[in-house]
Design a protein around this motif. Structure first.
Motif, PDB file in Angstrom:
ATOM      1  N   SER A  24       1.238  -1.295   0.179  1.00  0.00           N
ATOM      2  CA  SER A  24      -0.025  -0.158   0.264  1.00  0.00           C
ATOM      3  C   SER A  24       0.793   1.838  -0.385  1.00  0.00           C
ATOM      4  CB  SER A  24      -0.948   0.161   1.145  1.00  0.00           C
ATOM      5  OG  SER A  24      -1.600   0.617   0.814  1.00  0.00           O
ATOM      6  N   ILE A  25       2.015   1.198   0.809  1.00  0.00           N
ATOM      7  CA  ILE A  25       3.180   2.385   0.982  1.00  0.00           C
ATOM      8  C   ILE A  25       3.477   2.593  -0.285  1.00  0.00           C
ATOM      9  CG2 ILE A  25       4.892   3.420   1.886  1.00  0.00           C
ATOM     10  CD1 ILE A  25       3.743   2.483   4.863  1.00  0.00           C
ATOM     11  N   ARG A  42      13.126   4.341   4.204  1.00  0.00           N
ATOM     12  CA  ARG A  42      12.585   5.131   5.453  1.00  0.00           C
ATOM     13  C   ARG A  42      11.319   5.020   6.309  1.00  0.00           C
ATOM     14  NH1 ARG A  42      14.933  10.971   4.279  1.00  0.00           N
ATOM     15  NH2 ARG A  42      17.446  10.558   4.280  1.00  0.00           N
ATOM     16  N   TRP A  43      10.461   4.664   5.257  1.00  0.00           N
ATOM     17  CA  TRP A  43       8.899   4.991   5.859  1.00  0.00           C
ATOM     18  C   TRP A  43       8.523   2.992   5.898  1.00  0.00           C
ATOM     19  CZ3 TRP A  43       4.093   7.461   2.946  1.00  0.00           C
ATOM     20  CH2 TRP A  43       3.310   6.876   3.333  1.00  0.00           C
ATOM     21  N   LEU A  44       9.024   1.956   5.404  1.00  0.00           N
ATOM     22  CA  LEU A  44       9.061   0.899   5.145  1.00  0.00           C
ATOM     23  C   LEU A  44      10.088   0.131   6.413  1.00  0.00           C
ATOM     24  CD1 LEU A  44       9.074  -0.134   1.408  1.00  0.00           C
ATOM     25  CD2 LEU A  44       6.423   0.077   2.805  1.00  0.00           C
ATOM     26  N   LYS A 102       2.154   7.097  -3.511  1.00  0.00           N
ATOM     27  CA  LYS A 102       2.696   8.063  -4.617  1.00  0.00           C
ATOM     28  C   LYS A 102       3.258   9.923  -4.045  1.00  0.00           C
ATOM     29  CE  LYS A 102       2.941   4.613  -7.533  1.00  0.00           C
ATOM     30  NZ  LYS A 102       4.807   4.114  -7.625  1.00  0.00           N
ATOM     31  N   ALA A 103       1.829  10.316  -3.678  1.00  0.00           N
ATOM     32  CA  ALA A 103       1.681  11.779  -3.415  1.00  0.00           C
ATOM     33  C   ALA A 103       2.443  11.522  -2.289  1.00  0.00           C
ATOM     34  CB  ALA A 103       0.035  12.003  -2.933  1.00  0.00           C
ATOM     35  N   ASP A 104       3.493  10.932  -1.555  1.00  0.00           N
ATOM     36  CA  ASP A 104       4.318  11.092  -0.345  1.00  0.00           C
ATOM     37  C   ASP A 104       5.015  11.400  -0.689  1.00  0.00           C
ATOM     38  OD1 ASP A 104       1.726  12.064   1.780  1.00  0.00           O
ATOM     39  OD2 ASP A 104       1.044  10.101   0.994  1.00  0.00           O
ATOM     40  N   CYS A 138      -4.478   2.344   9.171  1.00  0.00           N
ATOM     41  CA  CYS A 138      -4.963   2.394   8.522  1.00  0.00           C
ATOM     42  C   CYS A 138      -5.236   2.404   6.608  1.00  0.00           C
ATOM     43  CB  CYS A 138      -6.422   3.181   8.528  1.00  0.00           C
ATOM     44  SG  CYS A 138      -8.091   2.699   8.444  1.00  0.00           S
ATOM     45  N   TYR A 139      -4.347   1.064   6.094  1.00  0.00           N
ATOM     46  CA  TYR A 139      -3.816   0.636   4.586  1.00  0.00           C
ATOM     47  C   TYR A 139      -4.681   0.029   3.763  1.00  0.00           C
ATOM     48  CZ  TYR A 139       0.002   3.093   5.975  1.00  0.00           C
ATOM     49  OH  TYR A 139       1.279   4.324   6.142  1.00  0.00           O
TER      50      TYR A 139
END
Length: 171
Positions: free
Chosen positions: A29-30, A47-49, A35-37, A91-92
């Protein structure tokens, strides 16, 4: 069971055996939906993952103040929501299930669980991608944007009633 014209699914409580599928769903999902993020920047995505590991997911869902729910069609995991105290921590929705009611069903279910636990105000930090979704579902901004690891997060809150979601709090 929730039904839309294109998708029938159910929402249930997470079990420990869901951790690997949850981790996979978060990562998918990320990478695909946010992608806008992250703007496909591999450093920002990494970093997010970084904390989206099976072991971390197991800890998050086992925490004493957490409530975790998944949406499933058969054995196919379509979405996940995690409440930690009063904070909606996750919430993904899987890319294949976007705009089919999965996120809304998870959000309504987690709000109901939060209300039952006595949570009066649910809070969250929204991505740019999810901001319209949370706004449509009664959350209001409640502070300045926070920046972390190349990402922006908008604090939001929603007042819940004893019977479920109700009014929102001004920012």
């Amino acid at each position: 069971m929730s039904t839309t014209s294109r998708l029938t699914f159910r929402v249930r409580a997470v079990v420990p055996e869901d951790a690997t599928a949850i981790c996979d769903l978060l990562r998918e999902s990320i990478a695909d939906c946010c992608k806008a993020d992250h703007h496909d920047d591999p450093v920002v995505v990494a970093r997010w993952l970084a904390n989206k590991t099976v072991e971390n997911v197991k800890q998050w869902i086992a925490a004493p103040d957490s409530v975790a729910l998944v949406a499933l069609r058969g054995d196919d995991m379509l979405g996940v929501a995690l409440l930690s105290g009063q904070d909606l921590a996750l919430c993904y929705v899987a890319p294949r299930a976007l705009f089919q009611g999965v996120g809304k069903a998870l959000l309504r279910s987690i709000e109901k669980e939060a209300s039952a636990l006595g949570v009066e105000t649910m809070t969250l930090d929204s991505t740019k991608t999810a901001l319209p979704f949370y706004s449509r579902n009664g959350f209001l901004t409640c502070g300045p944007v926070r920046k972390w690891a190349g990402l922006e997060a908008q604090p939001m809150s929603k007042r819940l009633s004893a019977n479920g979601p109700s009014t929102t709090l001004p920012g």
